[in-house]
Scaffold this motif. Structure first.
Motif, short mmCIF file in Angstrom:
data_model
loop_
_atom_site.label_atom_id
_atom_site.label_comp_id
_atom_site.label_asym_id
_atom_site.label_seq_id
_atom_site.Cartn_x
_atom_site.Cartn_y
_atom_site.Cartn_z
N PRO A 117 -53.90 -23.23 -31.21
CA PRO A 117 -52.99 -23.19 -30.06
C PRO A 117 -51.72 -22.39 -30.35
CG PRO A 117 -53.75 -25.42 -30.50
CD PRO A 117 -54.14 -24.59 -31.67
N ILE A 118 -51.22 -22.45 -31.57
CA ILE A 118 -49.93 -21.85 -31.86
C ILE A 118 -50.01 -20.33 -31.95
CG2 ILE A 118 -50.01 -21.89 -34.38
CD1 ILE A 118 -47.06 -22.96 -32.20
N ILE A 119 -51.18 -19.78 -32.27
CA ILE A 119 -51.27 -18.33 -32.42
C ILE A 119 -52.09 -17.69 -31.30
CG2 ILE A 119 -51.02 -18.46 -34.91
CD1 ILE A 119 -53.99 -17.91 -35.12
N ASN A 120 -52.37 -18.48 -30.28
CA ASN A 120 -53.05 -17.95 -29.08
C ASN A 120 -54.40 -17.30 -29.40
OD1 ASN A 120 -50.85 -18.68 -27.42
ND2 ASN A 120 -49.75 -16.85 -28.04
N GLY A 121 -55.11 -17.85 -30.36
CA GLY A 121 -56.46 -17.36 -30.65
C GLY A 121 -56.52 -16.00 -31.31
N LYS A 122 -55.50 -15.61 -32.06
CA LYS A 122 -55.47 -14.28 -32.67
C LYS A 122 -56.05 -14.30 -34.10
CE LYS A 122 -51.53 -12.74 -29.97
NZ LYS A 122 -50.13 -12.26 -29.99
N GLY A 123 -57.17 -14.94 -34.30
CA GLY A 123 -57.85 -14.82 -35.59
C GLY A 123 -57.91 -16.05 -36.44
N ALA A 124 -57.02 -17.01 -36.26
CA ALA A 124 -57.03 -18.20 -37.10
C ALA A 124 -57.78 -19.33 -36.41
CB ALA A 124 -55.61 -18.65 -37.41
N ARG A 125 -58.53 -20.08 -37.18
CA ARG A 125 -59.29 -21.22 -36.66
C ARG A 125 -59.25 -22.36 -37.67
NH1 ARG A 125 -58.94 -18.68 -32.77
NH2 ARG A 125 -60.51 -18.02 -31.25
N HIS A 216 -35.15 -31.81 -34.77
CA HIS A 216 -35.41 -31.07 -36.01
C HIS A 216 -36.90 -30.73 -36.08
CE1 HIS A 216 -31.50 -32.29 -37.99
NE2 HIS A 216 -31.55 -33.06 -36.92
N TYR A 217 -37.20 -29.50 -36.44
CA TYR A 217 -38.60 -29.05 -36.42
C TYR A 217 -38.97 -28.44 -37.77
CZ TYR A 217 -36.01 -24.72 -35.63
OH TYR A 217 -35.13 -23.69 -35.74
N ASP A 218 -40.27 -28.23 -37.95
CA ASP A 218 -40.74 -27.52 -39.13
C ASP A 218 -40.70 -26.01 -38.91
OD1 ASP A 218 -41.19 -29.81 -40.60
OD2 ASP A 218 -43.23 -30.06 -39.86
N TYR A 219 -41.26 -25.57 -37.76
CA TYR A 219 -41.26 -24.14 -37.44
C TYR A 219 -40.97 -23.94 -35.96
CZ TYR A 219 -43.66 -23.80 -41.91
OH TYR A 219 -44.00 -23.92 -43.23
N LEU A 220 -40.18 -22.93 -35.65
CA LEU A 220 -39.91 -22.57 -34.26
C LEU A 220 -40.30 -21.11 -34.05
CD1 LEU A 220 -36.99 -23.39 -31.96
CD2 LEU A 220 -37.49 -20.99 -32.39
N ILE A 221 -41.01 -20.86 -32.97
CA ILE A 221 -41.48 -19.52 -32.67
C ILE A 221 -41.10 -19.18 -31.23
CG2 ILE A 221 -43.53 -18.07 -32.40
CD1 ILE A 221 -44.78 -20.34 -34.36
N TYR A 222 -40.53 -18.00 -31.03
CA TYR A 222 -40.27 -17.51 -29.69
C TYR A 222 -41.30 -16.43 -29.39
CZ TYR A 222 -37.97 -15.50 -25.63
OH TYR A 222 -37.69 -15.05 -24.36
N ASP A 223 -42.19 -16.72 -28.47
CA ASP A 223 -43.29 -15.83 -28.14
C ASP A 223 -42.80 -14.73 -27.19
OD1 ASP A 223 -45.61 -14.57 -27.38
OD2 ASP A 223 -46.79 -16.41 -27.32
N MET A 224 -42.72 -13.49 -27.71
CA MET A 224 -42.21 -12.38 -26.91
C MET A 224 -43.12 -12.06 -25.73
SD MET A 224 -39.35 -11.54 -28.32
CE MET A 224 -39.03 -9.93 -27.60
N GLU A 225 -44.42 -12.32 -25.87
CA GLU A 225 -45.37 -11.98 -24.80
C GLU A 225 -45.22 -12.91 -23.60
OE1 GLU A 225 -49.33 -11.70 -26.15
OE2 GLU A 225 -48.93 -10.16 -27.66
N THR A 226 -45.07 -14.20 -23.89
CA THR A 226 -45.01 -15.19 -22.80
C THR A 226 -43.59 -15.63 -22.48
OG1 THR A 226 -45.26 -17.06 -24.32
CG2 THR A 226 -47.28 -16.05 -23.48
N SER A 228 -42.03 -17.91 -24.07
CA SER A 228 -41.96 -19.35 -24.30
C SER A 228 -41.48 -19.66 -25.72
CB SER A 228 -43.33 -20.00 -24.08
OG SER A 228 -44.28 -19.47 -24.99
N THR A 229 -40.95 -20.86 -25.88
CA THR A 229 -40.51 -21.35 -27.19
C THR A 229 -41.49 -22.42 -27.64
OG1 THR A 229 -38.20 -20.92 -26.66
CG2 THR A 229 -38.64 -22.42 -28.48
N LYS A 230 -41.96 -22.32 -28.88
CA LYS A 230 -42.93 -23.28 -29.40
C LYS A 230 -42.44 -23.86 -30.72
CE LYS A 230 -47.08 -21.23 -27.33
NZ LYS A 230 -48.44 -20.72 -27.59
N ILE A 231 -42.71 -25.15 -30.89
CA ILE A 231 -42.44 -25.85 -32.15
C ILE A 231 -43.77 -26.11 -32.83
CG2 ILE A 231 -41.61 -27.99 -33.18
CD1 ILE A 231 -39.35 -26.29 -32.18
#
Length: 408
Positions: A117-125, A216-226, A228-231
């Motif tokens: 879910p976090i990488i939008n299906g870009k190769g990791a499973r 407080h989070y472990d990792y925060l990602i701002y998805d430039m494509e969508t 959206s902000t993801k933890i």
């Protein structure tokens, strides 16, 4: 008016150091709470009214007459038959033995998040079903999941389920073995960097203005494509209610699955109408007695309380006082009105700053929620009163934590 602010009963209250002239209370949300017996005594603070006797006060709370000596000692009364109007009397309630509410928290057999879910299906499973057959044994993917990313396959063995021989055989057929959380973090960070180009690790987000939620989070990602902000968290310690609250601020949370069975939820009451109607409803909620419209105010005949506006004529107030009523004036300032109203009832009220820390024992490692208001201690439960909340989603989050809220 929007959503109003509000507070209620709690799981555990721990007094903390003074905050200016205000007390601070901390509510630790418990993930694993063992059944226990509570034999401690609670204290009721009772304001003595005209005609009160110590015997009559004990009868009001269904307490045995033999407690007169204990009450006299606690309040340093030289003569139990002499109690003065307007003084505050401390009355101890007998300890009640009861089993605590069990809360069960069970993490799914591993602590490995699903990368998908976090990488939008870009190769990791992440594969958690099936088996890998080896000469020396069998690897159960429920216990030791496989993560594939960047053309490599990894077996996660944080619980040391694999033998040295099994690890060698896995390496011989192309699997790399992750043995500790540091190795797992490195793998995740490399994957996130390759996928998004940037991310933040081990940070803090502060949400809101008046009432604050610090997360407080472990990792925060701002998805430039969508946009959206993801933890992305490594452990399942953010409960569903907190995930929903973060979602209200536009932040999604991905973490391992966990089964969480919580204890009894709290209650919610929203006071509506004019200030005098709110105060009347509050007294009704705390005492169980309904008010009767009486002239320019409202009378609680059983508890001898008369609720009136600040500008009520002195004659009407004097008449009620002569009849043995305690006057609860209602002011434009609701905080002042609440304190005066509750002081007419034998319940303790304190101005507080409510702090919810989740999970317990981490002092805000995952989240910290702060809100200002009042606490009211009654014989049956503790209520927390607040003027309102910033977002509607904050109410079910507080209720789910076992807090009894009143919004005024």
């Amino acid at each position: 008016m929007g959503w109003k602010r509000f507070i209620a009963a709690l799981l555990i209250i721990l007094p903390a150091p003074a905050y200016g002239s205000r007390n601070i209370y901390k509510i630790n949300i418990i993930k694993i709470r063992k059944a226990q017996e509570n034999t401690g005594k609670k204290i009721i603070y009772y304001k003595i009214k005209p005609g009160d006797t110590l015997y009559g006060i004990l009868r009001k709370y269904n307490l045995p007459l033999k407690m007169i000596g204990e009450v006299a000692k606690l309040n340093k009364l030289k003569n139990p038959n002499l109690i003065l109007k307007g003084h505050i009397l401390k009355i101890p309630l007998p300890g009640v033995k009861k089993k605590g509410v069990k809360e069960k928290f069970k993490v799914a057999n591993n602590v490995v998040p699903d990368f998908s879910p976090i990488i939008n299906g870009k190769g990791a499973r992440t594969y958690k079903k099936g088996m890998i057959l080896l000469n020396s044994g069998m690897v159960n993917l429920q216990q030791n999941p496989v993560v594939t990313t960047g053309g490599n396959s990894y077996i996660i063995d944080l619980n040391n389920n694999l033998t040295e021989q099994e690890i060698k055989e896995l390496q011989n057929i192309g699997y790399k073995v992750i043995k500790n959380k540091n190795q797992l973090r490195k793998l995740i960070e490399e994957n996130l960097l390759n996928t998004f180009g940037s991310f933040e690790a081990n940070g803090t987000i502060k949400l809101g203005t008046f009432d604050r939620l610090t997360y407080h989070y472990d990792y925060l990602i701002y998805d430039m494509e969508t946009g959206s902000t993801k933890i992305f968290n490594l452990t399942p310690d953010t409960p569903k209610e907190l995930k929903n609250l973060l979602s209200a601020y536009g932040i999604t949370v991905e973490q391992p699955e966990a089964k969480f069975e919580k204890g009894k939820p709290g209650t919610l009451k929203i006071l509506t109408g004019t200030n005098i109607e709110k105060i009347t409803e509050l007294i009704h909620l705390l005492t169980g007695e309904k008010a009767i419209k009486d002239g320019n105010g409202y009378s609680f005949n059983r508890h001898k309380i008369f609720v009136v506006k600040e500008m009520t004529s002195p004659e009407e107030i004097t008449e009620k006082k002569m009849a043995g009523f305690t006057i609860a004036k209602v002011y434009p300032d609701m905080g002042k009105s609440i304190r005066e109203a509750v002081n007419t009832i034998p319940f303790a009220i304190q101005r507080i700053k409510l702090i919810i820390v989740e999970p317990p024992g981490t002092e805000g490692k995952r989240s910290r929620f702060e809100i200002k208001g009042f606490s009211i201690e009654t014989p049956n439960r503790t209520y927390f009163l607040i003027p309102g909340v910033e977002k509607p989603e904050e109410i079910p989050y507080l209720i789910s934590r076992g807090i009894n809220l009143i919004i005024y």
